[in-house]
Each structure stands twice: as structure tokens, then as C-alpha cells.
Design a protein around this motif. Structure first.
Motif, PDB file in Angstrom:
ATOM      1  N   LYS A  30       0.889  -1.167  -0.078  1.00 32.82           N
ATOM      2  CA  LYS A  30       0.067  -0.014  -0.028  1.00 32.82           C
ATOM      3  C   LYS A  30       0.804   1.331   0.042  1.00 32.82           C
ATOM      4  CE  LYS A  30      -4.372  -1.521   1.121  1.00 32.82           C
ATOM      5  NZ  LYS A  30      -5.530  -1.151   0.573  1.00 32.82           N
ATOM      6  N   TRP A  33       1.382   5.404   4.782  1.00 31.47           N
ATOM      7  CA  TRP A  33      -0.120   5.806   5.249  1.00 31.47           C
ATOM      8  C   TRP A  33       0.086   7.281   6.248  1.00 31.47           C
ATOM      9  CZ3 TRP A  33      -3.628   1.285   7.278  1.00 31.47           C
ATOM     10  CH2 TRP A  33      -4.011   0.534   6.232  1.00 31.47           C
ATOM     11  N   ASN A  34      -0.642   8.108   6.032  1.00 33.30           N
ATOM     12  CA  ASN A  34      -0.464   9.584   6.555  1.00 33.30           C
ATOM     13  C   ASN A  34      -1.519   9.147   7.893  1.00 33.30           C
ATOM     14  OD1 ASN A  34      -2.856   9.790   5.542  1.00 33.30           O
ATOM     15  ND2 ASN A  34      -2.508  11.457   4.446  1.00 33.30           N
ATOM     16  N   TYR A  36      -4.626  10.339   8.623  1.00 33.94           N
ATOM     17  CA  TYR A  36      -5.966  10.328   8.225  1.00 33.94           C
ATOM     18  C   TYR A  36      -6.300   8.750   7.712  1.00 33.94           C
ATOM     19  CZ  TYR A  36     -10.364  10.585   5.826  1.00 33.94           C
ATOM     20  OH  TYR A  36     -11.805  10.392   5.445  1.00 33.94           O
ATOM     21  N   GLN A  37      -5.264   8.016   7.012  1.00 34.03           N
ATOM     22  CA  GLN A  37      -5.267   6.678   6.553  1.00 34.03           C
ATOM     23  C   GLN A  37      -5.104   5.758   7.542  1.00 34.03           C
ATOM     24  OE1 GLN A  37      -2.425   7.064   3.669  1.00 34.03           O
ATOM     25  NE2 GLN A  37      -4.010   7.065   1.723  1.00 34.03           N
ATOM     26  N   THR A  38      -4.076   6.258   8.570  1.00 33.68           N
ATOM     27  CA  THR A  38      -4.119   5.236   9.909  1.00 33.68           C
ATOM     28  C   THR A  38      -5.519   4.816  10.358  1.00 33.68           C
ATOM     29  OG1 THR A  38      -1.963   5.972   9.917  1.00 33.68           O
ATOM     30  CG2 THR A  38      -2.939   4.805  11.748  1.00 33.68           C
ATOM     31  N   ASP A  39      -5.927   6.110  10.952  1.00 36.24           N
ATOM     32  CA  ASP A  39      -7.479   5.841  11.558  1.00 36.24           C
ATOM     33  C   ASP A  39      -7.934   7.518  11.530  1.00 36.24           C
ATOM     34  OD1 ASP A  39      -9.406   5.289  13.252  1.00 36.24           O
ATOM     35  OD2 ASP A  39      -8.206   5.333  15.134  1.00 36.24           O
ATOM     36  N   VAL A  40      -9.427   7.483  11.053  1.00 36.38           N
ATOM     37  CA  VAL A  40      -9.876   8.751  10.628  1.00 36.38           C
ATOM     38  C   VAL A  40     -10.306   9.438  12.127  1.00 36.38           C
ATOM     39  CG1 VAL A  40     -12.036   9.563   9.673  1.00 36.38           C
ATOM     40  CG2 VAL A  40     -10.998   7.627   8.666  1.00 36.38           C
ATOM     41  N   CYS A  43      -7.175  10.875  13.784  1.00 35.76           N
ATOM     42  CA  CYS A  43      -6.845  12.298  12.738  1.00 35.76           C
ATOM     43  C   CYS A  43      -7.852  13.339  13.052  1.00 35.76           C
ATOM     44  CB  CYS A  43      -7.064  11.808  11.236  1.00 35.76           C
ATOM     45  SG  CYS A  43      -6.636  13.286  10.344  1.00 35.76           S
TER      46      CYS A  43
END
Length: 130
Positions: A30, A33-34, A36-40, A43
Motif C-alpha cells: 500500500k 499511510w498518513n 488520516y489513513q491510519t485512523d480517521v 486524525c
């Protein structure tokens, strides 16, 4: 009496805003991951805290800014621990989790997150009135 070191606080706030661009996790197949992509939810809460810090900075409420910066520092520690345990206990199977924990690694975005929290905590100083 509290004193705010404005330049240190501004650098900490700018580093907090840059957080959305920094990679937090290295996921195979993939890419990076930033936040936001780790956990909404992680974030969203992080940026709500940053928004509160910016608001308190501009209305010059130093006591509340100091408290909120300590909350932001605590949130950094809690987020780092939560992501670490999420990586190591994702499926609940020891074999699969062991393989997953070896492949997913933390990236340099966590250093930016921690450094921005540290700068915000250090930006306020209590001095005695004479």
C-alpha cells in the motif's frame, strides 16, 4: 504569570499542521499511510486539538493554551501507544499478528508529531511577578 514564546509556539503549530502530509506507517503493498489513513477518528481528534490550540493562541488565553498543549502532548503518547498495540494485535492470532508487526513499521511522522507537541508544551513558561 505566564509568558508565551511566540516563535516556538508558531513553529509547533506549523509542524502540527504539516502532520497531515507526513507518513505515519509503512504498509507493504500500500505504501506510506498518513494520519488520516491510519485512523480517521485519531486524525479528527488530533486536528480538533490543534484547532483549539490555534484558537487559544490567537485569543491570548495563556493558561488555557498551556493546559491544551499538555493535553495535546498526552494525546500524542496515547495515539502512539494505540497505533502500536493496533499493529501488534490486529487479528488476535499470534502467528498472523507477529508477521504483521514485522511488516508494518512506524515512520518519521511520529517524530514530527512528538516534536510539535514538545514545542507547544515548552512554549509557555511560568515566571514570578516581582
Amino acid at each position: 504569570m505566564l509568558i508565551l514564546r511566540k516563535y516556538i509556539a508558531l513553529v509547533g503549530l506549523v509542524m502540527s499542521f504539516v502532520l497531515i502530509l507526513t507518513p505515519m506507517l509503512k504498509v507493504p503493498l500500500k505504501g506510506n499511510w498518513n494520519l488520516y489513513q491510519t485512523d480517521v477518528l485519531l486524525c479528527s481528534i488530533t486536528y480538533a486539538l490543534i484547532g483549539g490550540l490555534v484558537l487559544l493562541y490567537f485569543i491570548r488565553s495563556l493558561a488555557a493554551f498551556r493546559i491544551m498543549s499538555f493535553v495535546y502532548g498526552g494525546w500524542f503518547v496515547l495515539a502512539l501507544v494505540a497505533v502500536y498495540f493496533k499493529i501488534n494485535n490486529y487479528f488476535g492470532f499470534a502467528l498472523v499478528d507477529g508477521l504483521l508487526a514485522r511488516t508494518i513499521t512506524l515512520r518519521w511522522g511520529w517524530i514530527v508529531f512528538g516534536l510539535s507537541a514538545l514545542l507547544l508544551i515548552v512554549s509557555t513558561k511560568r515566571v514570578r511577578e516581582v
